[in-house]
Design a protein around this motif. Structure first.
Motif, mmCIF file in Angstrom:
data_model
loop_
_atom_site.group_PDB
_atom_site.id
_atom_site.type_symbol
_atom_site.label_atom_id
_atom_site.label_comp_id
_atom_site.label_asym_id
_atom_site.label_seq_id
_atom_site.Cartn_x
_atom_site.Cartn_y
_atom_site.Cartn_z
ATOM 1 N N LYS A 238 56.545 47.876 66.562
ATOM 2 C CA LYS A 238 55.592 46.807 66.353
ATOM 3 C C LYS A 238 54.594 46.825 67.511
ATOM 4 O O LYS A 238 54.961 47.097 68.651
ATOM 5 N N VAL A 239 53.347 46.545 67.201
ATOM 6 C CA VAL A 239 52.289 46.600 68.212
ATOM 7 C C VAL A 239 51.687 45.208 68.375
ATOM 8 O O VAL A 239 51.341 44.554 67.382
ATOM 9 N N TYR A 240 51.558 44.774 69.614
ATOM 10 C CA TYR A 240 51.063 43.441 69.939
ATOM 11 C C TYR A 240 49.808 43.548 70.795
ATOM 12 O O TYR A 240 49.620 44.522 71.532
ATOM 13 N N VAL A 241 48.969 42.548 70.707
ATOM 14 C CA VAL A 241 47.742 42.485 71.509
ATOM 15 C C VAL A 241 47.838 41.300 72.453
ATOM 16 O O VAL A 241 48.080 40.160 72.018
ATOM 17 N N ARG B 43 64.748 47.802 68.985
ATOM 18 C CA ARG B 43 63.510 47.315 68.394
ATOM 19 C C ARG B 43 62.394 47.601 69.384
ATOM 20 O O ARG B 43 62.322 46.991 70.450
ATOM 21 N N VAL B 44 61.539 48.560 69.012
ATOM 22 C CA VAL B 44 60.503 49.042 69.924
ATOM 23 C C VAL B 44 59.219 48.234 69.723
ATOM 24 O O VAL B 44 58.778 48.015 68.587
ATOM 25 N N GLY B 45 58.632 47.822 70.835
ATOM 26 C CA GLY B 45 57.355 47.129 70.803
ATOM 27 C C GLY B 45 56.361 47.788 71.742
ATOM 28 O O GLY B 45 56.742 48.391 72.750
ATOM 29 N N VAL B 46 55.107 47.706 71.388
ATOM 30 C CA VAL B 46 54.026 48.207 72.234
ATOM 31 C C VAL B 46 53.083 47.041 72.500
ATOM 32 O O VAL B 46 52.609 46.383 71.557
ATOM 33 N N ASP C 153 42.474 44.350 67.398
ATOM 34 C CA ASP C 153 43.460 44.148 66.339
ATOM 35 C C ASP C 153 43.507 45.355 65.404
ATOM 36 O O ASP C 153 44.586 45.788 64.969
ATOM 37 N N ALA C 154 42.337 45.907 65.085
ATOM 38 C CA ALA C 154 42.284 47.095 64.227
ATOM 39 C C ALA C 154 42.932 48.294 64.914
ATOM 40 O O ALA C 154 43.655 49.086 64.281
ATOM 41 N N GLN C 155 42.686 48.447 66.225
ATOM 42 C CA GLN C 155 43.321 49.538 66.975
ATOM 43 C C GLN C 155 44.830 49.384 66.975
ATOM 44 O O GLN C 155 45.574 50.370 66.841
ATOM 45 N N ALA C 156 45.306 48.150 67.125
ATOM 46 C CA ALA C 156 46.749 47.891 67.125
ATOM 47 C C ALA C 156 47.364 48.279 65.787
ATOM 48 O O ALA C 156 48.445 48.892 65.729
ATOM 49 N N GLU C 157 46.700 47.938 64.701
ATOM 50 C CA GLU C 157 47.217 48.270 63.374
ATOM 51 C C GLU C 157 47.229 49.782 63.140
ATOM 52 O O GLU C 157 48.196 50.335 62.602
ATOM 53 N N GLU C 158 46.165 50.474 63.550
ATOM 54 C CA GLU C 158 46.119 51.925 63.383
ATOM 55 C C GLU C 158 47.159 52.616 64.261
ATOM 56 O O GLU C 158 47.762 53.613 63.859
ATOM 57 N N LEU C 159 47.393 52.068 65.443
ATOM 58 C CA LEU C 159 48.423 52.621 66.321
ATOM 59 C C LEU C 159 49.804 52.428 65.693
ATOM 60 O O LEU C 159 50.650 53.340 65.739
#
Length: 485
Positions: A164-167, A72-75, A146-152
């Motif tokens: 999954k991308v977290y801030v 499970r990959v996270g950023v 948050d928008a950058q995280a979603e686009e990433l």
């Protein structure tokens, strides 16, 4: 002047790495030349001692990254954070100034870190609130991040990496600690830590990574979770291309685009961070600008350009030249067209929307500059987001693995690797940062402002000592410090 980002590790995996194992070098360039006057050019180029490449031709590529079905990959995107309402301003400033990577007190006075942070935040809050009120009543940084995280996240899924991308913000919600708790709840097994600062600095990426290190050490789950860090990415082709695209677009808005000076304004850091502690920020910033200008030159855009540093705070010497002083000098030299480029920021916030767009624009026009333009922050620019996704994918083979395997590479300021390895390698070459005012520096200085600032700092320290030791004084009366029972 508000401080939403107080200032910004040299090598990372880059899409431009080739199989001939060419060594990376540092090229520092500062230029105020124009294409019509080559004799006026000022170029400072310096090649740092080459280090062995951190990535070899035998390394796995992004397309062959082995991910098992159980991975499970996270950023984790790291950023500074900003107050979302006017009521958030003072507690945000307290969190900022309570960070010892932002304000370093002499060792005997470090117990005063929080009282001093409270004192400064209360004093600065009214002025800072005015700035935030002028841009809508709060910082847009969280919304943009948050928008950058979603686009990433979308870009990674399109590239067949279901991550999954977290801030995680350093000084305001969502705090890094909150992001880490969500990462644990989601059962992430491979984590890529990606600071949203193109260039590394002790006071931005470094501070966030030190916080992560302390969190990791105290949590059994995190100790066993594989991770890697992309410490800086200013030299990546996609980032350079995206910046050049924005600059080219804005240049076309001027009547004579070739007569416009490109004015790079970067967030400053204290000079001692660079000269005493080896902070690579200045070198990375200058190389970054050199790469952007090389890209523009390929497009036959040979504008004059220069670099200055903004947002200095306190009595200490900061990186020069200063943005405000440089604007005045350019006006005196007869520059009429100026395009401001916020080079150390990837999101709009107080320092772009108020400091650059209002304060510096007004100063520039008063100084004789007639036409002013400003390049927007990258935000969710598609080329930029796609390149960040590529950077994450390229780093996956190094998640949980030692990124450097030889002594020479370990001694570089910042190798790619885990948080612990990265900070250990950095600290091995770093002396403890000097406090803002050291004992032997007292006396007359070249700048009356510096002397007055140091005297004020001494007075503040003396007052705080008296407050803490006696339990009486105006800080207790105002409720900033608790009254003794």
């Amino acid at each position: 002047m508000a401080a939403e980002s107080i200032a910004m590790l040299p090598y990372t995996i880059s899409s431009s790495i080739t199989s001939d194992h060419r060594l990376l070098t540092r090229v520092l360039s500062v230029s105020t030349s124009s294409s019509s006057s080559p004799s006026q050019s000022l170029s400072l180029r310096k090649c740092w001692p080459p280090l062995k490449a951190l990535v070899t031709a035998d390394a796995p590529t992004a397309n062959t990254t082995p991910l098992s079905v159980d991975d499970r990959v996270g950023v984790l995107l790291l950023n500074l954070g900003g107050p979302e309402t006017l009521d958030d301003v003072q507690p945000f400033l307290f969190n900022l100034f309570a960070d010892p990577d932002i304000i370093r007190l002499p060792r005997p006075f470090r117990f005063l870190q929080k009282p001093l942070a409270q004192f400064i935040s209360v004093l600065r809050a009214p002025k800072s609130k005015e700035g935030y009120a002028s841009i809508g009543g709060g910082s847009p940084l969280r919304t943009i991040t948050d928008a950058q995280a979603e686009e990433l996240r979308k870009s990674l899924w399109e590239k067949d990496v279901p991550a999954k991308v977290y801030v995680g913000m350093r000084y305001w919600h969502p705090f890094t600690e909150e992001a880490i708790e969500q990462i644990k709840r989601d059962g992430i097994t491979k984590l890529v830590v990606l600071p949203l600062y193109p260039q590394f600095s002790i006071s931005t990426s470094g501070s966030s990574l030190r916080l992560l290190e302390s969190i990791f050490r105290e949590d059994e789950y995190l100790i066993n979770m594989q991770h890697t860090v992309i410490p800086s990415w200013y030299q990546r082709e996609g980032y350079i291309t995206a910046m050049a695209n924005l600059i080219e677009t804005e240049l076309k808005r001027f009547d004579f685009p070739d007569k416009v000076m490109i004015f790079f304004s970067a967030h400053g850091v204290p000079l001692a961070y660079v000269e005493e502690a080896g902070d690579p920020y200045k070198a990375e910033m200058e190389e970054c600008i050199d790469l952007i200008m090389e890209e523009l030159e390929k497009r036959n855009l040979k504008n004059a350009y220069t670099l200055a540093y903004q947002s200095r705070v306190g009595p200490v010497e900061w990186l020069r030249p200063y943005t405000d002083e440089t604007l005045i000098e350019l006006g005196q030299k007869g520059i009429k067209r100026l395009l401001a480029v916020p080079i150390s920021f990837v999101s709009e916030h107080i320092e772009t929307l108020e400091e650059i767009d209002v304060e510096y624009k007004e100063l520039a026009l008063k100084s004789g500059i007639e036409m002013w333009g400003r390049v927007p922050a990258l935000g969710c620019e598609p080329t930029f987001i796609s390149d960040l996704a590529d950077a994450v994918i390229e780093s996956l083979p190094y998640v949980g693995a030692m990124a450097v395997s030889n002594l020479e590479a370990r001694q570089s300021l910042v190798p790619l690797g885990s948080v612990e390895e990265l900070l250990a390698a950095y600290d091995s070459q770093r002396r403890e940062l000097p406090p803002p005012v050291t004992v032997w520096e007292w006396g007359w200085t070249k700048s009356a402002e510096t002397w007055n600032g140091r005297a004020a700092m001494l007075a503040v320290v003396v007052l705080l000592v008296l407050e803490v030791t006696t339990g009486e004084g105006f800080l207790h009366q105002w409720g900033i410090l608790p009254l003794h029972p």
